[in-house]
Design a protein around this motif. Structure first.
Motif, PDB file in Angstrom:
ATOM      1  N   LEU A  30     -44.478 -50.818  71.049  1.00 46.27           N
ATOM      2  CA  LEU A  30     -43.811 -52.078  71.729  1.00 46.27           C
ATOM      3  C   LEU A  30     -42.139 -51.670  71.666  1.00 46.27           C
ATOM      4  CD1 LEU A  30     -43.085 -55.229  71.832  1.00 46.27           C
ATOM      5  CD2 LEU A  30     -42.686 -54.910  69.334  1.00 46.27           C
ATOM      6  N   VAL A  31     -41.573 -51.563  72.695  1.00 43.26           N
ATOM      7  CA  VAL A  31     -40.266 -51.185  73.127  1.00 43.26           C
ATOM      8  C   VAL A  31     -39.389 -52.465  73.064  1.00 43.26           C
ATOM      9  CG1 VAL A  31     -38.540 -49.592  74.152  1.00 43.26           C
ATOM     10  CG2 VAL A  31     -41.028 -49.232  74.190  1.00 43.26           C
ATOM     11  N   GLU A  32     -38.430 -52.658  71.863  1.00 45.12           N
ATOM     12  CA  GLU A  32     -37.643 -53.745  71.859  1.00 45.12           C
ATOM     13  C   GLU A  32     -36.238 -53.333  72.379  1.00 45.12           C
ATOM     14  OE1 GLU A  32     -37.587 -56.229  68.214  1.00 45.12           O
ATOM     15  OE2 GLU A  32     -35.375 -56.467  68.472  1.00 45.12           O
TER      16      GLU A  32
ATOM     17  N   TYR B 239     -38.537 -48.939  68.744  1.00 44.26           N
ATOM     18  CA  TYR B 239     -39.903 -48.464  69.013  1.00 44.26           C
ATOM     19  C   TYR B 239     -40.888 -48.779  67.926  1.00 44.26           C
ATOM     20  CZ  TYR B 239     -38.812 -46.017  73.405  1.00 44.26           C
ATOM     21  OH  TYR B 239     -38.131 -45.723  74.598  1.00 44.26           O
ATOM     22  N   TYR B 240     -41.687 -49.581  67.989  1.00 46.50           N
ATOM     23  CA  TYR B 240     -42.814 -49.849  67.202  1.00 46.50           C
ATOM     24  C   TYR B 240     -44.414 -48.936  67.541  1.00 46.50           C
ATOM     25  CZ  TYR B 240     -39.765 -53.354  65.188  1.00 46.50           C
ATOM     26  OH  TYR B 240     -38.756 -53.987  64.691  1.00 46.50           O
ATOM     27  N   ARG B 241     -44.929 -48.425  66.797  1.00 46.72           N
ATOM     28  CA  ARG B 241     -46.188 -47.869  67.265  1.00 46.72           C
ATOM     29  C   ARG B 241     -47.203 -48.982  66.813  1.00 46.72           C
ATOM     30  NH1 ARG B 241     -50.308 -43.448  65.934  1.00 46.72           N
ATOM     31  NH2 ARG B 241     -49.419 -43.266  63.751  1.00 46.72           N
TER      32      ARG B 241
ATOM     33  N   ASP C 228     -50.568 -55.924  66.252  1.00 46.68           N
ATOM     34  CA  ASP C 228     -50.746 -55.460  64.910  1.00 46.68           C
ATOM     35  C   ASP C 228     -50.098 -53.870  64.983  1.00 46.68           C
ATOM     36  OD1 ASP C 228     -51.560 -54.638  62.429  1.00 46.68           O
ATOM     37  OD2 ASP C 228     -53.722 -54.617  62.579  1.00 46.68           O
ATOM     38  N   SER C 229     -49.041 -53.536  64.067  1.00 49.29           N
ATOM     39  CA  SER C 229     -48.364 -52.278  64.292  1.00 49.29           C
ATOM     40  C   SER C 229     -48.800 -51.661  63.224  1.00 49.29           C
ATOM     41  CB  SER C 229     -46.914 -52.633  64.078  1.00 49.29           C
ATOM     42  OG  SER C 229     -46.400 -53.193  62.959  1.00 49.29           O
TER      43      SER C 229
ATOM     44  N   THR D 184     -42.562 -59.977  60.711  1.00 55.83           N
ATOM     45  CA  THR D 184     -43.423 -59.328  60.562  1.00 55.83           C
ATOM     46  C   THR D 184     -43.952 -59.485  59.188  1.00 55.83           C
ATOM     47  OG1 THR D 184     -42.277 -57.224  59.235  1.00 55.83           O
ATOM     48  CG2 THR D 184     -41.768 -57.647  61.744  1.00 55.83           C
ATOM     49  N   GLU D 185     -45.233 -58.676  58.997  1.00 56.19           N
ATOM     50  CA  GLU D 185     -45.917 -59.083  57.736  1.00 56.19           C
ATOM     51  C   GLU D 185     -45.119 -58.249  56.666  1.00 56.19           C
ATOM     52  OE1 GLU D 185     -50.515 -59.833  58.146  1.00 56.19           O
ATOM     53  OE2 GLU D 185     -49.760 -57.754  58.484  1.00 56.19           O
ATOM     54  N   LEU D 186     -44.409 -57.122  57.040  1.00 51.10           N
ATOM     55  CA  LEU D 186     -43.900 -56.322  56.118  1.00 51.10           C
ATOM     56  C   LEU D 186     -42.407 -56.847  55.496  1.00 51.10           C
ATOM     57  CD1 LEU D 186     -43.830 -53.100  54.951  1.00 51.10           C
ATOM     58  CD2 LEU D 186     -42.120 -52.833  56.689  1.00 51.10           C
TER      59      LEU D 186
END
Ligand code: SAM
Length: 286
Positions: A14-16, A25-27, A46-47, A63-65
């Protein structure tokens, strides 16, 4: 595939596209759901490091984190500052993380959650229970799927607390940062009411924070800016602005703060109003 999802070396990212010269960038492990509502593109992804995330128009909202950090800071500070809040208004807040914090206080009798986009709420309740929690089952919450701008226009001295949990000031949320909206919100509050809003990054969106504070200063005797750190928000550091007719968070009875939190505690409550020099300078504070 949406333009903010990119295949790089066989992996999905995901490229914000936060600003011209910086991208986040989120993988991604999996795109859990994808929906186009009348207001925005809604994805639950789901990252790898942040777990499940709510993404609106390619921008990570929670986010969950780390979602609990933002949600606890915007919810508990006004509730503890007010002597005895009974009726609370939340504008936006589609991921339900804020109402999930508010229901920890037994003295709150009603929570009107006014979210423009029903699909965001449904998607988050279904796919990100770590953020939305058990809020949808709490009978004190009235889910109202309307534009928050129109909703507050009809309210007169009704709420003890109003929380503006909006997305960035573009698209449907743009007017949630306007003076007209803040004046309507002020009128919706009782004579000892408190409002709080997220006022963006104090580093990357200095002007939003400055403008929010100066508008609220015109309409409320007590205005306090506070800060926290949310790793998934660009720049990390994030600001909130609280405006109040009577109660000052610097004099709050913090013994009322509930203990079942992951981030906020008495030390965080006391220290979040201490601002670094660059913020004091930009806000022209002593
Ligand atoms: N915590 C998040 C952040 O700072 O990025 C934002 C949480 S929440 C997902 C923001 C919500 O505001 C979205 O679900 C969006 O649909 C809602 N929203 C935007 N404009 C609105 C409006 N005019 N009235 C009510 N809700 C609105």
């Amino acid at each position: 595939m949406e333009k903010f999802l990119k295949e790089i070396d066989g992996e999905t990212w995901l490229v914000e596209d936060e600003r011209d010269n910086m991208k986040l960038y989120y993988r991604i492990k999996e795109v859990i759901s994808s929906k186009e509502s009348p207001f925005q593109k809604i994805n639950i992804i789901d990252s790898h490091d942040f777990g499940r995330c709510l993404v609106l128009d390619g921008v990570v909202q929670t986010t969950e984190l780390d979602g609990y950090i933002y949600n606890e800071m915007i919810a508990h500070i006004p509730v503890v500052t007010h002597e005895n809040p009974k009726n609370v208004l939340v504008i936006g807040g589609g991921d339900c993380g804020v109402v999930n914090e508010l229901i920890k206080y037994k003295n709150i009798k009603t929570i009107d959650m006014v979210e423009i986009d029903r699909d965001v709420v449904e998607e988050c309740i279904k796919h990100i229970p770590a953020v939305s929690g058990g809020s949808s089952k709490d009978g004190r919450i009235n889910f109202l799927f309307e534009d928050g701008i129109q909703f507050v226009k009809g309210k007169d001295k009704y709420y003890d607390i109003a929380i503006v949990d909006s997305s960035d000031p573009i698209g449907p949320a743009e007017a949630l940062f306007s003076e007209n909206f803040y004046v309507s919100l002020k009128n919706s509050l009782k004579d000892d009411g408190i409002m709080v809003c997220q006022s963006q990054s104090p580093i990357f969106h200095k002007e939003v924070l400055k403008k929010t504070r100066s508008i609220l200063k015109k309409h409320f005797p007590i205005v306090r800016t506070y800060k926290t750190v949310v790793p998934s928000y660009p720049g990390g550091m994030w600001s909130f602005t609280l405006a109040s007719f009577k109660y000052d968070p610097l004099k709050a009875d913090i013994a009322k703060l509930v203990k079942n939190t992951n981030y906020i505690n008495n030390d965080i409550f006391n220290s979040c109003f201490s601002l670094p020099n660059f913020m004091k300078d930009s806000l022209e504070l002593e």
